[in-house]
Structure formats: structure tokens, C-alpha cells
Write a protein that holds these residues in place. Structure first.
Motif, PDB file in Angstrom:
ATOM      1  N   LEU A  68       3.382  31.056  -0.384  1.00  0.00           N
ATOM      2  CA  LEU A  68       2.024  31.606  -0.465  1.00  0.00           C
ATOM      3  C   LEU A  68       0.972  30.616   0.001  1.00  0.00           C
ATOM      4  CD1 LEU A  68      -0.216  33.533  -1.626  1.00  0.00           C
ATOM      5  CD2 LEU A  68       0.217  32.483  -3.842  1.00  0.00           C
ATOM      6  N   PHE A  70      -3.517  30.591   0.547  1.00  0.00           N
ATOM      7  CA  PHE A  70      -4.723  31.379   0.274  1.00  0.00           C
ATOM      8  C   PHE A  70      -5.945  30.592   0.725  1.00  0.00           C
ATOM      9  CE2 PHE A  70      -8.085  32.797  -2.781  1.00  0.00           C
ATOM     10  CZ  PHE A  70      -8.162  34.116  -2.346  1.00  0.00           C
ATOM     11  N   ALA A  71      -6.858  31.272   1.381  1.00  0.00           N
ATOM     12  CA  ALA A  71      -8.083  30.601   1.819  1.00  0.00           C
ATOM     13  C   ALA A  71      -9.248  31.560   1.681  1.00  0.00           C
ATOM     14  CB  ALA A  71      -7.949  30.152   3.263  1.00  0.00           C
ATOM     15  N   LEU A  89      -1.247  26.131   4.741  1.00  0.00           N
ATOM     16  CA  LEU A  89      -1.058  25.902   3.304  1.00  0.00           C
ATOM     17  C   LEU A  89       0.259  26.513   2.844  1.00  0.00           C
ATOM     18  CD1 LEU A  89      -4.657  26.676   1.982  1.00  0.00           C
ATOM     19  CD2 LEU A  89      -3.561  24.448   2.024  1.00  0.00           C
ATOM     20  N   SER A  93       3.974  25.029   0.857  1.00  0.00           N
ATOM     21  CA  SER A  93       4.205  25.441  -0.530  1.00  0.00           C
ATOM     22  C   SER A  93       5.668  25.788  -0.771  1.00  0.00           C
ATOM     23  CB  SER A  93       3.357  26.675  -0.849  1.00  0.00           C
ATOM     24  OG  SER A  93       2.014  26.405  -0.585  1.00  0.00           O
ATOM     25  N   PRO A  95       8.795  28.078  -1.921  1.00  0.00           N
ATOM     26  CA  PRO A  95       8.969  29.531  -1.873  1.00  0.00           C
ATOM     27  C   PRO A  95       9.197  30.147  -3.257  1.00  0.00           C
ATOM     28  CG  PRO A  95      10.997  28.438  -1.221  1.00  0.00           C
ATOM     29  CD  PRO A  95      10.009  27.350  -1.515  1.00  0.00           C
ATOM     30  N   ASP A  96       8.942  31.430  -3.355  1.00  0.00           N
ATOM     31  CA  ASP A  96       9.181  32.183  -4.592  1.00  0.00           C
ATOM     32  C   ASP A  96       9.715  33.550  -4.163  1.00  0.00           C
ATOM     33  OD1 ASP A  96       9.036  33.814  -6.812  1.00  0.00           O
ATOM     34  OD2 ASP A  96       7.053  33.117  -7.441  1.00  0.00           O
ATOM     35  N   TYR A 329       3.050  41.411  -8.010  1.00  0.00           N
ATOM     36  CA  TYR A 329       3.937  40.264  -8.243  1.00  0.00           C
ATOM     37  C   TYR A 329       4.724  40.465  -9.545  1.00  0.00           C
ATOM     38  CZ  TYR A 329       5.657  35.611  -9.200  1.00  0.00           C
ATOM     39  OH  TYR A 329       6.477  34.557  -9.489  1.00  0.00           O
ATOM     40  N   LEU A 349      -6.954  34.551  -6.212  1.00  0.00           N
ATOM     41  CA  LEU A 349      -5.717  35.311  -6.046  1.00  0.00           C
ATOM     42  C   LEU A 349      -5.668  36.417  -7.089  1.00  0.00           C
ATOM     43  CD1 LEU A 349      -3.400  32.272  -5.450  1.00  0.00           C
ATOM     44  CD2 LEU A 349      -3.599  34.236  -3.907  1.00  0.00           C
TER      45      LEU A 349
ATOM     46  N   LEU B  54       1.043  24.520  -9.459  1.00  0.00           N
ATOM     47  CA  LEU B  54       2.483  24.718  -9.568  1.00  0.00           C
ATOM     48  C   LEU B  54       2.776  25.136 -11.007  1.00  0.00           C
ATOM     49  CD1 LEU B  54       4.545  23.981  -7.314  1.00  0.00           C
ATOM     50  CD2 LEU B  54       5.003  21.899  -8.572  1.00  0.00           C
ATOM     51  N   LYS B  58       8.051  27.264  -9.407  1.00  0.00           N
ATOM     52  CA  LYS B  58       7.989  28.018  -8.167  1.00  0.00           C
ATOM     53  C   LYS B  58       6.675  28.774  -7.977  1.00  0.00           C
ATOM     54  CE  LYS B  58      10.287  31.742 -10.528  1.00  0.00           C
ATOM     55  NZ  LYS B  58      11.462  31.999 -11.259  1.00  0.00           N
ATOM     56  N   VAL B  59       6.219  29.519  -8.984  1.00  0.00           N
ATOM     57  CA  VAL B  59       5.001  30.290  -8.770  1.00  0.00           C
ATOM     58  C   VAL B  59       3.893  29.295  -8.472  1.00  0.00           C
ATOM     59  CG1 VAL B  59       3.363  31.911  -9.724  1.00  0.00           C
ATOM     60  CG2 VAL B  59       5.736  31.980 -10.445  1.00  0.00           C
ATOM     61  N   ASN B  60       3.288  29.421  -7.345  1.00  0.00           N
ATOM     62  CA  ASN B  60       2.334  28.389  -6.978  1.00  0.00           C
ATOM     63  C   ASN B  60       1.263  28.977  -6.096  1.00  0.00           C
ATOM     64  OD1 ASN B  60       2.666  27.531  -3.893  1.00  0.00           O
ATOM     65  ND2 ASN B  60       4.473  28.528  -4.710  1.00  0.00           N
ATOM     66  N   ALA B  61       0.234  28.228  -5.927  1.00  0.00           N
ATOM     67  CA  ALA B  61      -0.814  28.658  -5.026  1.00  0.00           C
ATOM     68  C   ALA B  61      -1.422  27.434  -4.387  1.00  0.00           C
ATOM     69  CB  ALA B  61      -1.877  29.420  -5.802  1.00  0.00           C
ATOM     70  N   ALA B  62      -1.533  27.465  -3.094  1.00  0.00           N
ATOM     71  CA  ALA B  62      -2.273  26.437  -2.384  1.00  0.00           C
ATOM     72  C   ALA B  62      -3.446  27.166  -1.749  1.00  0.00           C
ATOM     73  CB  ALA B  62      -1.395  25.801  -1.320  1.00  0.00           C
ATOM     74  N   SER B  63      -4.647  26.712  -2.028  1.00  0.00           N
ATOM     75  CA  SER B  63      -5.777  27.465  -1.509  1.00  0.00           C
ATOM     76  C   SER B  63      -6.891  26.547  -1.044  1.00  0.00           C
ATOM     77  CB  SER B  63      -6.301  28.428  -2.563  1.00  0.00           C
ATOM     78  OG  SER B  63      -6.926  27.725  -3.596  1.00  0.00           O
ATOM     79  N   VAL B 139       1.103  18.340  -2.586  1.00  0.00           N
ATOM     80  CA  VAL B 139       2.217  19.083  -3.207  1.00  0.00           C
ATOM     81  C   VAL B 139       3.175  18.108  -3.902  1.00  0.00           C
ATOM     82  CG1 VAL B 139       4.229  20.541  -2.733  1.00  0.00           C
ATOM     83  CG2 VAL B 139       2.044  21.033  -1.618  1.00  0.00           C
ATOM     84  N   ARG B 143       4.221  18.157  -7.930  1.00  0.00           N
ATOM     85  CA  ARG B 143       5.658  18.252  -8.262  1.00  0.00           C
ATOM     86  C   ARG B 143       6.086  17.068  -9.110  1.00  0.00           C
ATOM     87  NH1 ARG B 143       8.489  20.464  -2.716  1.00  0.00           N
ATOM     88  NH2 ARG B 143       8.581  22.628  -3.391  1.00  0.00           N
ATOM     89  N   ARG B 158       7.731  24.686 -20.490  1.00  0.00           N
ATOM     90  CA  ARG B 158       6.958  25.240 -19.384  1.00  0.00           C
ATOM     91  C   ARG B 158       5.883  24.227 -18.992  1.00  0.00           C
ATOM     92  NH1 ARG B 158       2.898  28.755 -18.307  1.00  0.00           N
ATOM     93  NH2 ARG B 158       3.405  29.842 -16.400  1.00  0.00           N
ATOM     94  N   GLU B 160       2.512  23.630 -16.206  1.00  0.00           N
ATOM     95  CA  GLU B 160       1.630  24.028 -15.100  1.00  0.00           C
ATOM     96  C   GLU B 160       0.893  22.785 -14.640  1.00  0.00           C
ATOM     97  OE1 GLU B 160       0.226  28.290 -16.873  1.00  0.00           O
ATOM     98  OE2 GLU B 160      -1.233  27.223 -15.641  1.00  0.00           O
ATOM     99  N   ARG B 201       6.056  27.436 -31.101  1.00  0.00           N
ATOM    100  CA  ARG B 201       5.716  27.352 -29.684  1.00  0.00           C
ATOM    101  C   ARG B 201       4.274  26.890 -29.587  1.00  0.00           C
ATOM    102  NH1 ARG B 201       7.877  30.225 -25.250  1.00  0.00           N
ATOM    103  NH2 ARG B 201       6.443  30.132 -23.514  1.00  0.00           N
TER     104      ARG B 201
END
Lengths: 455, 480
Positions: A68, A70-71, A89, A93, A95-96, A329, A349, B54, B58-63, B139, B143, B158, B160, B201
């Protein structure tokens, strides 16, 4: 903004999708929005600010091999460069396997929600209306404290004219325009220079003729709460019932419940309701509905952040859990179909969120619910809730202690308990409901066995 | 996308890229003042930010985000007309200026002087700017944080992680001709962990933030970012709740300063005093705290999240002594309140961005060290609580009533820290709590975490710090 702007945004979004695809995106989506806001603000009982705003925002979401990027930008000229940057970007990243864009689903054609006469509301008219509402609120009195007067900290009236469009490489193409006017008021009442607890209220309208009566009712409710809080005395500590009026339901209960009924909370293991569909989680008669494209008579944009139809979902029906809210998702993750509850705008997002909510009314008149032997009427709640365990504690601001049916204002009272248990301790649901901000309709609830500590 | 430090003279950034030169600025200013006004400013902003998140491996976003626009403010007395535009064309800017001027139909006359560039101090010592950092480096950092968090404690279930960097160039032009240009970098690292132990938790987080480049993330800071997040989370697994009631409260150095900001600092912003809504409105020159208490609001701490080279009205960043030896010395002023009170602005006029008009705001609010040894402060309490961190709070700025949610702390029994405690409301009144501070430690710590102060719907980056202090009594909403 001019007629047809939502179609222009859609064209722009399609061009952005093409640019991203050319830059190497396997899937691409552009969400575009344009907004015009006219706002007048009052502070300390006088006109303070007049402002106008016009802005456009564009969000590009791309996937490359399930990665993914995003911009976002507020300049259409930047869109090709930003689309290419989003692709860059994505390539960096991880993968998922659940990443991706949804296939299009037909959206019911409800049309735009623009009343042309609303669009002509200008700063002068809003300022005039604001001044009249201010004078009305300042003139209200409570016979119990005749010398008390409302002091308005801030008040604003505004017009929001908004267009949005979303297009994607999978074939999603939706556009919408809607306009609404809104007003909000914040302040407290003073008695001999001493302030009572502060209060907030507000409402929205899509027609100029509806704006005045809605704000008049909302601002009167605000004044009643402010004046009612004057002369507050010390409360008492006990375990017993609380009455939660419609205005407080979201802050105290429904907001947290809906968070726990979002599929992302289920996936992340923070929802206590995971795996409990079909089970009783609340008393019979407790029915919570996410209204999809709007509560009856109060339509909203018919599609979500991903361009999918917003669906009406009964989350809890007669006390039994029916399901969760999904975006695409979360739906892919759970192996189900999206319910059309992707929230967010061009600068973020998509994330799961509710657009409009209602709780079904019950059978008890509100007056009857208020007649408690000893209980607290919660007029405003400020506190913290652990959404996983449901444990909550916080302070009732400007609340009332009811003893043998008689109510008196009390200073800060601390409530603590467990929200998820409270769902099973609802002893009454009012027949009356209140519509809030055009997007929430709730009755009042009486909840038993809450720990109350005098401040 | 990142915005590099401008290399040209002040004003060149917007002139060369967007054609906003001296003649156009003069025309826009004239449009804003065509009906007369007491004051006016033009604020230009070109901003870009990048973030990488991150979670769950895996679920991630680069923006990335780019923003450009300008705002026009016209002031008549205490009233403000404001408009903004995202198009930097003559037509759009003059239209915005005329809209903002609507409030000024009966204002005074103000001469327009051609813009003259003013140079300013720089409190943002960046050696490795983000425009020279590639995406792979970012990244790899998030990580690495994730990996370290899982390794630190087996109960971590978990994680983030989030890394953000941003920079903006702003240009402020005033009717007296001042033209100021400023480059404003910012970064924030954030780690949230969830730990599970049997049925228990818990989640908690830690973050670090400053006006800095990549050099900010030295090994020690990255390790601390992760370790603090994990340690705070697993602490919650063994913490209980204290008994409820009124008791002495010791606030730990550093993170407790959020109380100083919320419950006391806001009351010293001049607009609340000008409007009569602050409890400090008529207290200037009076004793409001013990002699041990000195509070400053400082925009000149190098690299601080609250550092301002210049405020958003074009006034230089500075250090303002609010309380000196317990006596109220100054409010924080913007141009409007400074004119109202007949004093010099304190460089406190700040705004979220070009879509907003400036207001008096805090920068880095710090309580100076006092005479007491922190160990002596804890030892002085027979029965009370020691608050280490807070997660959120509510405050009524006028009266100063607050309810803060203490996330982690300890019970104090017979002068010693005993049971770990969590999740309790600490309730009181800011000005009263300030009066009740009777011991002030010599260990002032500036919180390295990133806080964004919200006021009137605008968020601005701030920082704060304080030493260990003892508050004689506060209400603790514990058990029973």
C-alpha cells in the motif's frame, strides 16, 4: 461552488487513477473532495470572527503487489507527481494479502442533497441570526435561580457546502454534493459572578427554514442545562441508578459500543464481542442500528470512503448481537462482504466508522424514568473507558441528584462501573427520542447499579 | 515528499515557485485594508509530510501529504475577519483579502508599506534533514522498533509503530512592511504495545518528538522509545487501583507537565484574560503560587517541539516568564491582546496553518527547578499517590477545573513508593492545585513526548516540562 463540481471532481479523480496506473500501480483509487465553509463566531457574548474557506483535497491510494502507498495534496496540478510518489511509497512497504480495492457495487441513486436557498446564506445573515439567538439565550431565566444568566463562551453558525467523488481502477465511480448549515454553543451560567458547570449543544439543518427552529431548540436546551447547574450542592455516594439522556448516550455508551462492534477491533482482539454474534449482550428491547445512508428523513451521502453503498445494519436487535461494521479491508480479512462503513476523507486512509446511529425507543415516559428513589441524572460525562474490559470511570458535570423524585443540581460526581455489564442493567428506555446533529437518534436510558461517588 | 531548508533570501521561496513577489503582496495587503482596519497579516504556507506505520507485522501505511495556501486576517478592535485560499493567484488572494475585510467596514486607516525581509534566529538545528532520507531507511526504522518491542517482553502480543516527519516553509507579511520566512521541520516516533497475561490485556504507548532531522533518532533515543512503551504496558499488568479520596499527590518530573499545560498554562493565555474568562484575569502582579514556583513559556529551546523561530504573526520566538517566585508576571500575548493590554507581543501568536487565524498559544511551558530533593518529596508523604504518566484529561479553561486520567503511578505509604497503580482520575482545580504546590524538586525534565495542543479547533505542537512537585491535596477517583 458551481453546479456540476462533483462531476468535475470525478473527472479529476479518474485522471489521477490513470496517472497512478501509468506510474506502475496495480490498483489505484482517488478520493477527491471540495468544500466551501462560511462561518461566523461569537465569543463572550459578541461577534468575534467572520471567516470563509474554500478547499480541495485529493487522496491517492495505490497497491503494488499487495503493498500500500498513499499520498494526498490540495493541488490538482500535483496529482500526477503525487500518484507517482504513492507508487514509490507502495514499493517500499511490506505486502499484506488482504490489501486491495473493492469491486464496485451499485449505489442507490439518491441524488445530491443541496437546497439552493441554503447556499445563499452569507456571513451577514448568519451574523444576524447569531445575534438574535445570542439575545434569546441571554434572556432566558430559571425561576429557581432568577438572578442566574447564561454567559456564552463561544457560539458559531456556519454553512458547509461539500462535493466529493471517488474513482478507482476496479471501476468504482461515484460523485455527490451536499450542503448543510450548523450551529453550536458553549458556555455556562453565572450567579453572583460564580460560574456553574459548562455545557455544549448544537444542531444541523439542510434547509434554511429548518435552521432557526432547530438551533432555537438546541440553544434553549443548552441554556436549561447551564441554568439548571447553578447553585449545585454536594452530592451523595451510593450504588444505584443513573438516567442517561439522549445527549449523553453517545459519550457514555454508544460511542464505545460501536467502537467495539467495528471489525477492526474484532480483528485486533480488543473487542469483547468477537465470536458472540447471536448471543444476548444487552437487555431485551435494546436495539442499536447503524442507519447506512441516513436515518429516516435525514439522508446522507449514499456511498462510503471507498465508493461502496452505505448499508443499514442492525448491530444489536432486541438485546442480541447481530454483526459488525466492515470496510473492504476488514471484510476481506473476515471473509465477508463490506457493509459500506469505510470512513475518512481525502487526507486519510479508510477506516471503519459509523455514519449515523439510532437506538429504538422504549415504552416508558421520560418523566417516569426520572422518578428515582435515589439516582443521578447525567447531563454531561467526562471520563475514560477501557473499550476492551468495559471498565469506565469519570465525572458527571452539571448533574442532578434525584431523591424520592425530587432533583437538585450537584457538584462533580464520579461514576464508575462496567459498560458491558451496564448493557444488561438497562431498566428503562424512554418512549421519547431526540435527534442529534441529524445523524443520531436516541431515547434516554435508565441504568441500574452504578457506583456513584460524591465529589 | 519533503520540503528542504530554503537557500534563497526571505520571500524567495514563494516568489520563485508560485510567483508571489513584492508587488503582488502589496496589492493583496491593500485589498485587505481597503475598508481600513487596525491590523492585518498575510500568512503563506507550503508544507509536506511523510509517515510510515506498521502494525501486526504487515498492515501498514506509507503516506505523504502536500499542502499549500495562504490566509488573510483583518483585525478591527477585538474582531477578526479571516479568509484563506489554496490558489496563490492574484485573483484568488485579492478575493480572499476582500472577504476578510468585510468585518472592517468601519475600521480605522492603516498605511501599507512595501515588504522588507527580516532575518530571524533559528532554534531548529537540523543536521540530517528528511529530504535526504529515503523510504527504505524509514521502513527499516519502524521495523526495528517492532522487533525490539516483541523481544523486550514475551507478554507483548501486538505492536504498532509510527514514524512521521514534516517540514513547512511559512511566510508572514505585515502592513508595516515586515516580511518573515521560516522553515519548520518536525518529527515524531511512536510505539504502541499491547501485552497479554492470562485474562489481563493492557495497552500503552510512548512517543518522542522534536524539530529535528534523522539525527534525532540516535541509538539511545530509539531504544528508549521502544523500551518505555513496553515497560509502561507490562507495568499495567501488575498495577491496581488506589483507594479514592482527597490526598497528597506527588507529580513525577517530566510527563506530569501536561497538567501544568492544561490546568494552569491555558489560564495564562491572554485571550482568556482579555475576555475575562480566566481565573487569572485580575491577578497580574499578585502571588498565585508558593515562592518555589517559577513558570516560563519558552519558544527558544533548540530542537524542542514547541520551539518557534518566529510566531505566526511575524514576531520573534522568545522566552516569557509567566510566574516568578510565585507571582504572576505576564500572560502569553498575540498582537490583539498585546494591543489591548498595551504591552509588547510575547511571540505567542500561533495557528495550525493557513486555514486558521492565530491565537495566543503556549510553546514549551516549563516549571523551573525548585529547592527540594525529589527523594525528600516522596519521603514527606505519609499516604498519597505518585503520578508518573497521564493519558488524557479534561479541563475547563475559565475556572480551571480539571479531571486528568493517570495511566501509571504508585501508592505512597510512609514515605515510600509501594503498590503500582493505574487508571485513576485525578480531579481538582488548576489554580487551586498551583497554590497547593508546597514542594518543588530540583530535577526539571522537559518531556520528550510529542503533544499537540487543541484550542478552538486548532492543533499546534507544544512541549512542556516540570520537576517533581508535591501538591498538598487533590481528589483521587480510585476504588470505593
Amino acid at each position: 461552488m458551481h453546479d456540476g463540481i462533483e462531476q468535475e471532481l470525478l473527472t479529476l479523480a479518474r485522471r489521477g487513477v490513470d496517472a497512478a496506473t501509468r506510474a506502475g500501480a496495480h490498483q489505484a483509487e482517488v478520493y477527491a473532495s471540495a468544500e466551501r465553509v462560511v462561518k461566523v463566531g461569537f465569543a463572550r457574548n459578541d461577534l468575534d470572527t467572520v471567516s470563509t474557506a474554500r478547499e480541495t483535497t485529493l487522496g491517492v491510494r495505490v497497491f503494488v503487489d499487495g503493498r500500500l502507498g498513499f499520498a494526498t495534496t490540495n493541488r490538482a496540478e500535483d496529482l500526477p507527481a503525487l500518484a507517482a510518489e504513492a507508487v514509490q511509497l507502495a514499493r517500499s512497504s511490506p505486502p499484506d494479502p488482504h490489501n486491495g480495492l473493492p469491486e464496485p457495487i451499485d449505489v442507490p441513486a439518491t441524488g445530491n442533497l443541496v437546497e439552493p436557498s441554503l447556499l445563499s446564506l452569507g456571513p451577514q445573515e448568519l451574523a444576524r441570526m447569531g445575534a438574535e439567538l445570542l439575545a434569546m439565550v441571554r434572556g432566558l431565566r430559571d425561576p429557581r435561580v432568577p438572578d442566574g444568566q447564561v454567559s456564552v463562551d463561544t457560539m458559531d453558525l456556519s454553512l458547509h457546502d461539500e462535493a466529493r467523488a471517488v474513482a478507482s481502477s476496479t471501476g468504482v465511480a461515484q460523485a455527490f454534493r451536499g450542503a448543510l448549515a450548523s450551529g453550536g454553543i458553549f458556555g455556562m451560567a453565572l450567579l453572583d459572578g460564580q460560574p456553574g458547570s459548562f455545557s455544549y449543544d448544537g444542531d444541523v439543518a439542510r434547509h434554511p427554514d429548518a435552521l432557526w427552529p432547530l438551533l432555537d431548540a438546541s440553544f434553549r436546551r443548552f441554556a436549561t442545562n447551564c441554568l439548571g447547574a447553578l447553585g449545585a450542592g454536594r452530592g451523595e455516594s451510593f450504588r444505584g441508578p443513573i438516567l442517561v439522556p439522549a445527549e449523553v448516550i453517545s459519550d457514555l455508551l454508544v460511542g464505545h459500543l460501536v467502537e467495539a462492534l467495528s471489525a477492526d477491533a474484532v480483528r485486533q482482539g480488543t473487542s469483547p464481542f468477537a465470536g458472540r454474534v447471536g448471543q444476548r449482550i444487552a437487555v431485551p428491547g435494546f436495539t442499536l442500528v447503524e442507519g447506512g445512508a441516513g436515518l429516516p428523513g435525514h439522508p446522507l451521502c449514499p456511498f462510503d470512503r471507498e465508493g461502496l453503498p452505505r448499508q443499514r445494519i442492525a448491530l444489536v436487535e432486541d438485546g442480541v448481537l447481530q454483526g459488525f461494521l466492515y470496510d473492504s479491508y476488514e471484510a476481506r480479512h473476515a471473509g465477508v462482504r463490506s457493509t459500506g462503513h469505510a470512513g475518512g476523507g481525502a487526507t486519510s486512509l479508510p477506516t471503519v466508522s459509523a455514519a449515523c446511529l439510532s437506538l429504538d425507543p422504549g415504552h416508558a415516559p421520560l418523566d417516569e424514568l426520572r422518578r428515582m428513589d435515589r439516582g443521578i441524572v447525567v447531563t454531561r460525562f467526562s471520563g475514560a473507558v477501557d473499550a476492551t474490559s468495559g471498565d469506565f470511570s469519570g465525572v458527571v458535570k452539571g448533574g442532578f441528584l434525584v431523591e424520592r423524585g425530587e432533583a437538585r443540581p450537584v457538584q462533580e460526581t464520579t461514576l464508575s462501573g462496567n459498560l458491558w455489564q451496564a448493557l444488561q442493567q438497562v431498566s428503562g428506555v424512554s418512549v421519547e427520542t431526540t435527534l442529534l446533529q441529524g445523524t443520531q437518534r436516541y431515547p434516554a436510558l435508565r441504568i441500574e447499579d452504578i457506583s456513584v461517588t460524591a465529589g | 515528499m519533503s520540503i528542504p531548508r530554503p537557500q534563497g533570501p526571505p520571500g524567495a521561496w514563494f516568489d520563485q515557485r508560485f510567483g508571489v513577489g513584492p508587488e503582488l503582496l502589496r496589492r493583496v495587503m491593500q485589498a485587505a485594508l481597503h475598508s481600513g482596519a487596525d491590523d492585518c497579516d498575510l500568512y503563506f504556507e507550503h508544507a509536506a509530510s511523510t509517515s510510515v506505520s506498521l502494525s501486526d507485522h504487515k498492515v501498514n501505511a506509507a503516506s505523504t501529504r502536500v499542502d499549500l495556501g495562504m490566509g488573510v486576517r483583518v483585525v478591527v478592535g477585538d474582531q477578526v475577519g479571516f479568509a484563506f485560499t489554496e490558489e496563490l493567484t492574484a485573483e484568488a488572494m485579492i478575493a480572499a483579502a476582500r472577504t476578510a475585510a468585510e468585518i472592517a467596514a468601519h475600521g480605522g486607516q492603516r498605511e501599507v508599506t512595501g515588504p522588507v525581509a527580516v532575518r530571524i534566529s533559528d532554534w531548529t538545528p537540523v543536521t540530517h534533514p528528511w529530504d535526504r532520507v529515503d523510504m527504505e531507511t524509514r521502513v527499516a526504522m519502524v521495523r526495528g522498533w517492532e522487533q525490539r518491542a516483541f523481544q523486550r517482553d514475551p507478554r507483548v502480543a501486538r505492536v504498532e509503530t509510527h514514524l512521521a516527519d514534516a517540514a513547512k516553509v511559512v511566510m508572514i507579511v505585515r502592513p508595516d512592511g515586515r516580511l518573515v520566512e521560516d522553515w519548520r521541520p518536525m518529527t515524531q516516533g511512536y510505539v504502541l504495545t499491547t501485552a497479554v497475561d492470562g485474562d489481563l490485556r493492557e495497552s500503552s504507548s510512548y512517543n518522542v518528538a522534536g524539530r529535528a532531522g534523522l539525527e534525532y533518532y540516535d541509538e539511545g533515543r530509539q531504544a528508549r522509545l521502544v523500551d518505555q512503551a513496553v515497560d509502561r504496558t507490562v507495568f499495567l499488568l501488575r498495577a491496581g487501583k488506589p483507594p479514592a479520596g482527597e490526598m497528597p499527590v506527588v507529580l513525577a518530573a517530566g510527563p506530569s507537565a501536561i497538567l501544568l499545560h492544561e490546568a494552569i498554562g491555558h489560564g495564562m493565555e491572554a485571550d482568556f484574560n482579555r475576555k475575562g474568562t480566566s481565573i487569572y484575569a485580575s491577578r497580574m502582579g499578585q502571588r498565585i503560587a508558593s515562592e518555589h514556583v517559577t513558570i516560563v513559556d519558552d519558544g527558544t529551546i533548540p530542537g524542542s517541539r514547541g520551539a518557534v523561530n518566529v510566531d505566526d504573526e511575524g514576531n520573534p520566538g522568545q522566552r516569557t516568564t509567566l510566574v516568578e517566585g510565585g507571582v504572576l508576571r505576564s500572560y502569553m500575548h498575540d498582537e490583539i491582546s498585546a494591543r489591548h493590554y498595551g504591552v509588547a507581543p510575547t511571540g505567542s501568536g500561533r495557528r495550525q496553518g493557513f486555514r486558521h487565524a492565530p491565537l495566543p498559544r503556549m510553546r514549551a511551558t516549563v516549571m523551573e527547578p525548585g529547592p527540594h530533593d525529589p527523594a525528600e518529596i516522596i519521603a514527606s508523604v505519609k499516604r498519597g499517590i505518585y503520578c508518573q504518566t497521564f493519558s488524557n484529561g479534561q479541563v475547563h479553561i475559565g475556572g480551571g477545573d480539571f479531571a486528568f486520567y493517570m495511566k501509571t503511578g504508585f501508592l505512597i505509604e510512609d514515605g515510600k513508593l509501594t503498590m503500582p497503580i493505574k487508571d485513576v482520575n485525578v480531579i481538582g482545580n488548576g489554580p487551586e492545585a498551583l497554590e497547593r504546590i508546597d514542594m518543588v524538586g530540583n530535577d526539571t525534565v522537559i518531556d520528550e513526548g510529542g503533544w499537540t495542543c487543541g484550542k478552538d479547533g486548532q492543533g499546534v505542537p507544544v512541549s512542556q516540562g516540570m520537576p517533581t512537585v508535591r501538591v498538598g491535596r487533590l481528589n483521587v477517583g480510585g476504588v470505593g
